[in-house]
Write a protein that holds these residues in place. Sequence first.
Motif, PDB file in Angstrom:
ATOM      1  N   UNK A 139     -44.069   0.556 -20.008  1.00  0.00           N
ATOM      2  CA  UNK A 139     -44.275  -0.758 -19.393  1.00  0.00           C
ATOM      3  C   UNK A 139     -43.605  -1.854 -20.221  1.00  0.00           C
ATOM      4  N   UNK A 140     -43.710  -1.745 -21.549  1.00  0.00           N
ATOM      5  CA  UNK A 140     -43.054  -2.725 -22.419  1.00  0.00           C
ATOM      6  C   UNK A 140     -41.542  -2.684 -22.231  1.00  0.00           C
ATOM      7  N   UNK A 141     -40.990  -1.485 -22.051  1.00  0.00           N
ATOM      8  CA  UNK A 141     -39.553  -1.353 -21.821  1.00  0.00           C
ATOM      9  C   UNK A 141     -39.137  -2.050 -20.525  1.00  0.00           C
ATOM     10  N   UNK A 142     -39.869  -1.797 -19.455  1.00  0.00           N
ATOM     11  CA  UNK A 142     -39.547  -2.434 -18.173  1.00  0.00           C
ATOM     12  C   UNK A 142     -39.743  -3.945 -18.243  1.00  0.00           C
ATOM     13  N   UNK A 143     -40.775  -4.380 -18.952  1.00  0.00           N
ATOM     14  CA  UNK A 143     -41.023  -5.814 -19.068  1.00  0.00           C
ATOM     15  C   UNK A 143     -39.893  -6.517 -19.805  1.00  0.00           C
ATOM     16  N   UNK A 144     -39.300  -5.841 -20.783  1.00  0.00           N
ATOM     17  CA  UNK A 144     -38.162  -6.424 -21.502  1.00  0.00           C
ATOM     18  C   UNK A 144     -36.963  -6.582 -20.578  1.00  0.00           C
ATOM     19  N   UNK A 145     -36.760  -5.626 -19.702  1.00  0.00           N
ATOM     20  CA  UNK A 145     -35.626  -5.668 -18.786  1.00  0.00           C
ATOM     21  C   UNK A 145     -35.861  -6.622 -17.611  1.00  0.00           C
ATOM     22  N   UNK A 146     -37.079  -6.634 -17.115  1.00  0.00           N
ATOM     23  CA  UNK A 146     -37.413  -7.427 -15.929  1.00  0.00           C
ATOM     24  C   UNK A 146     -38.716  -8.168 -16.193  1.00  0.00           C
ATOM     25  N   UNK A 147     -38.608  -9.402 -16.638  1.00  0.00           N
ATOM     26  CA  UNK A 147     -39.792 -10.176 -16.995  1.00  0.00           C
ATOM     27  C   UNK A 147     -40.783 -10.325 -15.847  1.00  0.00           C
ATOM     28  N   UNK A 148     -42.045 -10.083 -16.135  1.00  0.00           N
ATOM     29  CA  UNK A 148     -43.101 -10.236 -15.146  1.00  0.00           C
ATOM     30  C   UNK A 148     -43.327  -9.034 -14.251  1.00  0.00           C
ATOM     31  N   UNK A 149     -42.524  -7.992 -14.438  1.00  0.00           N
ATOM     32  CA  UNK A 149     -42.601  -6.853 -13.524  1.00  0.00           C
ATOM     33  C   UNK A 149     -43.896  -6.057 -13.701  1.00  0.00           C
ATOM     34  N   UNK A 150     -44.429  -6.001 -14.918  1.00  0.00           N
ATOM     35  CA  UNK A 150     -45.643  -5.209 -15.164  1.00  0.00           C
ATOM     36  C   UNK A 150     -46.838  -5.817 -14.438  1.00  0.00           C
ATOM     37  N   UNK A 151     -46.976  -7.135 -14.513  1.00  0.00           N
ATOM     38  CA  UNK A 151     -48.081  -7.792 -13.812  1.00  0.00           C
ATOM     39  C   UNK A 151     -47.968  -7.552 -12.306  1.00  0.00           C
ATOM     40  N   UNK A 152     -46.751  -7.592 -11.783  1.00  0.00           N
ATOM     41  CA  UNK A 152     -46.553  -7.334 -10.359  1.00  0.00           C
ATOM     42  C   UNK A 152     -46.928  -5.895 -10.002  1.00  0.00           C
TER      43      UNK A 152
END
Length: 279
Positions: A139-152
């Motif tokens: 999740x941290x990796x995806x959040x770095x690439x696409x900000x806000x994506x984890x909350x979504x």
Amino acid sequence: MSNPVFSNSAVFGEPRRGAGGATTAPGGPGQYGQAGQFGAQAADAASLQNMYNAPSASPVDTKRLTYTDVIMKTAGLFALLVVTAAVSWSLVDAMPALWIGGMIVGLVLGLVNAFKKNPSPLLITLYAAAQGLFLGGISAFFETQYGGIVAQAVLATLSVFAAALGLFSSGKVRVTPKFTRFLLVGMVGYLVFSLVNVVLTWTGVLDGWGLRSGWMGIAIGIFAVILATMSLMVDFDSIKRGVEQGVPAKFAWSAAFGLMVTLIWLYLEILRLLAIFRE
């Protein structure tokens, strides 16, 4: 001689013979036809009335599975998952191998727990902790690439879960043999597609998301989310049948484990689908 359990019971006890062959009722002195008889009858009547007035044995009393058991076990496991995910998230730069190790351990424990006939609370708890490490890192990796994506992704996962539960509870969607067969065929096809896509990307034939790129990737992602949602409904149906059939309470761990596996799969599919949309 009758069964001693009944013989010694205040309700089923046999009358005893007193001196001279007179009959003495159990539980009180005196001969049959005198005051002792009426006292014994009153005592027996009171005992019977107390038995009739006693509340029926609940599933908790008989150690049977209840929805409360499943909810509590599931909530506890997900709380542990969130804690270990937060730890992994905070250490993803300092200890990048932590979430990879969690992925491997989670996969192994997932297979072990899936094939065990009797649930192991310890192994299921360790599975939740390992999956938390894995989800926190990825999740941290995806959040770095696409900000806000984890909350979504979290919000979308909770929304899909609530919608699936609502549809199942209302009876608008029923788990029929046809429903189950479609899910099985769809999951096998999706598994084959995923393996082919992994091989093509790892060998360098395709790059990026491989066959999941573009609109095809979006369509496949939506299909995967639908499969995960259908799998949730099958989980709900299995838990419902378990409660109705009175299976042992220990299988609440199995139910919680099954829900965790499906919800983790659903979250990862939504996370990947959102990333493809961002691309």
